[in-house]
Design an enzyme around this catalytic site. Structure first.
Site, PDB file in Angstrom:
ATOM      1  N   ASP A 178       0.699  -1.138  -0.003  1.00  0.00           N
ATOM      2  CA  ASP A 178       0.479  -0.292   0.014  1.00  0.00           C
ATOM      3  C   ASP A 178       0.529   1.083   0.052  1.00  0.00           C
ATOM      4  O   ASP A 178       1.947   1.274   0.299  1.00  0.00           O
ATOM      5  CB  ASP A 178      -0.835   0.271   1.521  1.00  0.00           C
ATOM      6  CG  ASP A 178      -0.446   0.347   2.661  1.00  0.00           C
ATOM      7  OD1 ASP A 178       0.590  -0.536   2.840  1.00  0.00           O
ATOM      8  OD2 ASP A 178      -1.001  -0.140   3.669  1.00  0.00           O
ATOM      9  N   CYS A 214      -8.734  -2.939  -3.314  1.00  0.00           N
ATOM     10  CA  CYS A 214      -7.148  -3.042  -2.145  1.00  0.00           C
ATOM     11  C   CYS A 214      -7.959  -2.803  -0.826  1.00  0.00           C
ATOM     12  O   CYS A 214      -8.980  -4.133  -0.203  1.00  0.00           O
ATOM     13  CB  CYS A 214      -6.017  -1.869  -2.118  1.00  0.00           C
ATOM     14  SG  CYS A 214      -6.826  -0.208  -3.052  1.00  0.00           S
ATOM     15  N   SER A 215      -6.734  -2.245  -0.021  1.00  0.00           N
ATOM     16  CA  SER A 215      -7.332  -1.962   1.365  1.00  0.00           C
ATOM     17  C   SER A 215      -7.983  -0.476   2.145  1.00  0.00           C
ATOM     18  O   SER A 215      -9.686  -1.006   2.058  1.00  0.00           O
ATOM     19  CB  SER A 215      -6.050  -1.993   2.285  1.00  0.00           C
ATOM     20  OG  SER A 215      -6.646  -2.167   3.496  1.00  0.00           O
ATOM     21  N   ALA A 216      -8.182   0.154   1.421  1.00  0.00           N
ATOM     22  CA  ALA A 216      -8.891   1.536   1.253  1.00  0.00           C
ATOM     23  C   ALA A 216      -9.734   1.174  -0.203  1.00  0.00           C
ATOM     24  O   ALA A 216     -10.610   1.914   0.097  1.00  0.00           O
ATOM     25  CB  ALA A 216      -8.443   2.758   1.797  1.00  0.00           C
ATOM     26  N   GLY A 217      -9.623   0.801  -1.471  1.00  0.00           N
ATOM     27  CA  GLY A 217     -10.322   0.759  -2.568  1.00  0.00           C
ATOM     28  C   GLY A 217      -9.894   2.124  -2.675  1.00  0.00           C
ATOM     29  O   GLY A 217     -10.721   2.913  -4.179  1.00  0.00           O
ATOM     30  N   GLY A 268      -5.638   3.986  -3.279  1.00  0.00           N
ATOM     31  CA  GLY A 268      -4.639   4.078  -3.878  1.00  0.00           C
ATOM     32  C   GLY A 268      -4.589   3.634  -5.009  1.00  0.00           C
ATOM     33  O   GLY A 268      -4.400   3.457  -6.371  1.00  0.00           O
ATOM     34  N   ARG A 269      -4.107   1.390  -4.576  1.00  0.00           N
ATOM     35  CA  ARG A 269      -4.024   0.762  -5.646  1.00  0.00           C
ATOM     36  C   ARG A 269      -4.807   0.149  -6.301  1.00  0.00           C
ATOM     37  O   ARG A 269      -4.870   0.324  -8.040  1.00  0.00           O
ATOM     38  CB  ARG A 269      -3.810  -0.663  -5.385  1.00  0.00           C
ATOM     39  CG  ARG A 269      -2.552  -0.573  -4.223  1.00  0.00           C
ATOM     40  CD  ARG A 269      -1.804  -1.055  -3.378  1.00  0.00           C
ATOM     41  NE  ARG A 269      -2.184  -1.325  -1.999  1.00  0.00           N
ATOM     42  CZ  ARG A 269      -2.446  -1.864  -1.048  1.00  0.00           C
ATOM     43  NH1 ARG A 269      -1.815  -3.278  -0.719  1.00  0.00           N
ATOM     44  NH2 ARG A 269      -3.651  -1.796   0.135  1.00  0.00           N
ATOM     45  N   GLN A 284      -3.205   7.285  -4.945  1.00  0.00           N
ATOM     46  CA  GLN A 284      -2.824   8.156  -2.812  1.00  0.00           C
ATOM     47  C   GLN A 284      -1.152   8.830  -2.975  1.00  0.00           C
ATOM     48  O   GLN A 284      -1.226   9.146  -2.243  1.00  0.00           O
ATOM     49  CB  GLN A 284      -3.242   7.520  -2.420  1.00  0.00           C
ATOM     50  CG  GLN A 284      -3.929   7.006  -1.851  1.00  0.00           C
ATOM     51  CD  GLN A 284      -5.031   8.117  -0.959  1.00  0.00           C
ATOM     52  OE1 GLN A 284      -4.033   7.939   0.398  1.00  0.00           O
ATOM     53  NE2 GLN A 284      -5.629   8.925  -1.399  1.00  0.00           N
TER      54      GLN A 284
HETATM   55  N1  PTR Z   1      -5.527   7.398   5.746  1.00  0.00           N
HETATM   56  C1  PTR Z   1      -4.783   8.871   3.992  1.00  0.00           C
HETATM   57  C2  PTR Z   1      -3.932   9.914   4.738  1.00  0.00           C
HETATM   58  O1  PTR Z   1      -4.961  10.278   5.860  1.00  0.00           O
HETATM   59  O2  PTR Z   1      -2.895   9.775   4.133  1.00  0.00           O
HETATM   60  C3  PTR Z   1      -6.344   9.211   3.644  1.00  0.00           C
HETATM   61  C4  PTR Z   1      -6.120   9.667   2.675  1.00  0.00           C
HETATM   62  C5  PTR Z   1      -4.993  10.594   2.680  1.00  0.00           C
HETATM   63  C6  PTR Z   1      -7.580  10.238   2.083  1.00  0.00           C
HETATM   64  C7  PTR Z   1      -5.264  11.371   1.090  1.00  0.00           C
HETATM   65  C8  PTR Z   1      -7.704  11.242   1.482  1.00  0.00           C
HETATM   66  C9  PTR Z   1      -6.787  11.725   0.757  1.00  0.00           C
HETATM   67  O3  PTR Z   1      -6.855  12.934  -0.301  1.00  0.00           O
HETATM   68  P1  PTR Z   1      -5.995  12.701  -1.486  1.00  0.00           P
HETATM   69  O4  PTR Z   1      -5.417  11.902  -1.496  1.00  0.00           O
HETATM   70  O5  PTR Z   1      -6.808  13.767  -1.694  1.00  0.00           O
HETATM   71  O6  PTR Z   1      -4.547  13.474  -1.131  1.00  0.00           O
HETATM   72  N1  PTR Z   2      -6.305   5.814   6.921  1.00  0.00           N
HETATM   73  C1  PTR Z   2      -6.185   4.942   5.925  1.00  0.00           C
HETATM   74  C2  PTR Z   2      -4.596   5.330   5.959  1.00  0.00           C
HETATM   75  O1  PTR Z   2      -3.664   6.487   5.656  1.00  0.00           O
HETATM   76  O2  PTR Z   2      -3.298   4.376   6.487  1.00  0.00           O
HETATM   77  C3  PTR Z   2      -6.773   5.053   4.673  1.00  0.00           C
HETATM   78  C4  PTR Z   2      -5.684   4.458   3.947  1.00  0.00           C
HETATM   79  C5  PTR Z   2      -5.544   2.896   3.767  1.00  0.00           C
HETATM   80  C6  PTR Z   2      -5.986   5.225   2.576  1.00  0.00           C
HETATM   81  C7  PTR Z   2      -4.953   2.200   2.715  1.00  0.00           C
HETATM   82  C8  PTR Z   2      -5.309   4.721   1.061  1.00  0.00           C
HETATM   83  C9  PTR Z   2      -4.456   2.867   1.706  1.00  0.00           C
HETATM   84  O3  PTR Z   2      -4.581   2.282  -0.218  1.00  0.00           O
HETATM   85  P1  PTR Z   2      -4.933   1.693  -0.403  1.00  0.00           P
HETATM   86  O4  PTR Z   2      -6.619   1.851  -1.037  1.00  0.00           O
HETATM   87  O5  PTR Z   2      -4.241   1.099  -2.081  1.00  0.00           O
HETATM   88  O6  PTR Z   2      -4.938   0.489   0.273  1.00  0.00           O
END
Ligand code: PTR
Ligand code: PTR
Length: 311
Positions: A185, A230-233, A235-236, A274
């Site tokens: 991730d 993926c995990s959050a659905g 990023g990946r 992400q």
């Molecule tokens: N848990 C992640 C974080 O706080 O880094 C979740 C997250 C990150 C959610 C970024 C949204 C985000 O917004 P953007 O991808 O638009 O920067």
């Molecule tokens: N709040 C979580 C974090 O920052 O860990 C949210 C999060 C987790 C956001 C995983 C993105 C993540 O990656 P993916 O969407 O690739 O699973």
């Protein structure tokens, strides 16, 4: 070949980075009211990763349930290349939502599941074990029985053939479950080439699955949505779908527009892609694909692509 590669190299520092920063700065394109409802909050894996109301996948209301939130799952429809709702992007199911997940798969007639996370990464649980891991094993989720009939192991992924049996209707379907294992991730796949092979494999399977549906499928000609999670659905999942869309476009018309693709995707699944690495990976993977298919000369970046930095 060199021109294109040079183009990306030049853009790398300022252009592509800036492109991604601009995308991140845009506010989400809608509301998250259903995700935020008190009774739905426990169905979200991450409290900061919610799904937009406008594109969320609704579960069919259960008749024995007057609770108006019972149709909620953290999943979003996303368009593909010239195909609406080509994907359902969703979070890694939680034990609490396993039944909802299989209901969604059933109701949307999903035949392919693409999982780009491992269940546990760096000692932390990223996704529930919602499908039977071993060959021959059957598990029950609500009124669904899921059987893993056999597994094929490849270098970077594993393909399980699942039988999904609806005990209410007595119907049975085959669902392919892809597990891509080498993608951490917030990171990018080990190699673009492995990812491209993976995508080809999924495409092939999808074609075969859609064909086997024949006249029993009454939806759009492209067939049912592919579930990607993926995990959050975001990023990946976002990276995989962006790549799939861009490569389909490249195959069709010889141009790609990663910037617009990601912006558009974010109006359906907020926060898709992400990190800057993941965004940049889309560029390098497109180049690798073009090189591999000897299509580099006709490749053009669409006009609306921001100007290359001249420095
Ligand atoms: N848990 C992640 C974080 O706080 O880094 C979740 C997250 C990150 C959610 C970024 C949204 C985000 O917004 P953007 O991808 O638009 O920067
Ligand atoms: N709040 C979580 C974090 O920052 O860990 C949210 C999060 C987790 C956001 C995983 C993105 C993540 O990656 P993916 O969407 O690739 O699973």
């Amino acid at each position: 070949v060199h021109e294109l590669v040079e183009y990306v190299k030049r853009k790398k520092k300022k252009g592509i980075y800036q492109e991604y920063e601009d995308i991140r700065k845009e506010p989400p394109a809608g509301t998250f009211d259903y995700s935020r409802k008190m009774s739905n909050q426990i169905k979200n894996r991450y409290s900061d990763v919610l799904c937009l109301d406008q594109s969320r996948v609704r579960l069919c209301q259960l008749c024995d349930d007057e609770d108006e939130t019972s149709d909620y799952i953290n999943a979003s429809f996303m368009d593909g290349y010239k195909r609406s709702n080509a994907y359902i992007a969703t979070q890694g199911p939680l034990p609490k939502t396993f039944v909802d997940f299989w209901r969604m798969v059933w109701e949307q007639m999903v035949l392919i599941i693409v999982m780009t996370t491992r269940v546990v990464e760096r000692g932390r649980v990223k996704c529930g074990q919602y499908w039977p891991l071993e060959e021959g094993r059957t598990e029950q989720h609500g009124y669904f029985m899921v059987k893993n009939t056999h597994i094929q192991v490849f270098q970077d992924f594993k393909l399980s053939y699942l039988e999904l049996y609806n005990t209410q209707s007595g119907e049975k379907r085959e669902v392919c479950h892809y597990l891509y294992v080498s993608w951490p991730d917030f990171g990018v796949p080990k190699s673009a080439s492995a990812m491209l092979d993976f995508r080809e494999h999924v495409l092939e399977r999808r074609r075969a699955a859609v064909q086997s549906l024949g006249s029993s499928w009454r939806g759009p000609p492209g067939g049912p949505s592919v579930v990607v999670h993926c995990s959050a659905g975001i990023g990946r999942t976002g990276t995989f779908c962006t790549l799939d869309i861009c490569l389909s476009q490249l195959e069709d018309v010889g141009t790609v527009n990663i910037h617009q693709t990601v912006r558009r995707m974010r109006t359906q699944r907020a926060f898709s892609i992400q990190t800057w690495d993941q965004y940049y990976f889309c560029y390098t993977a497109v180049i690798e694909y073009a090189q591999r298919h000897g299509r580099l000369s006709p490749v053009q970046w669409s006009d609306s692509e921001p100007e290359t930095d001249s420095e």
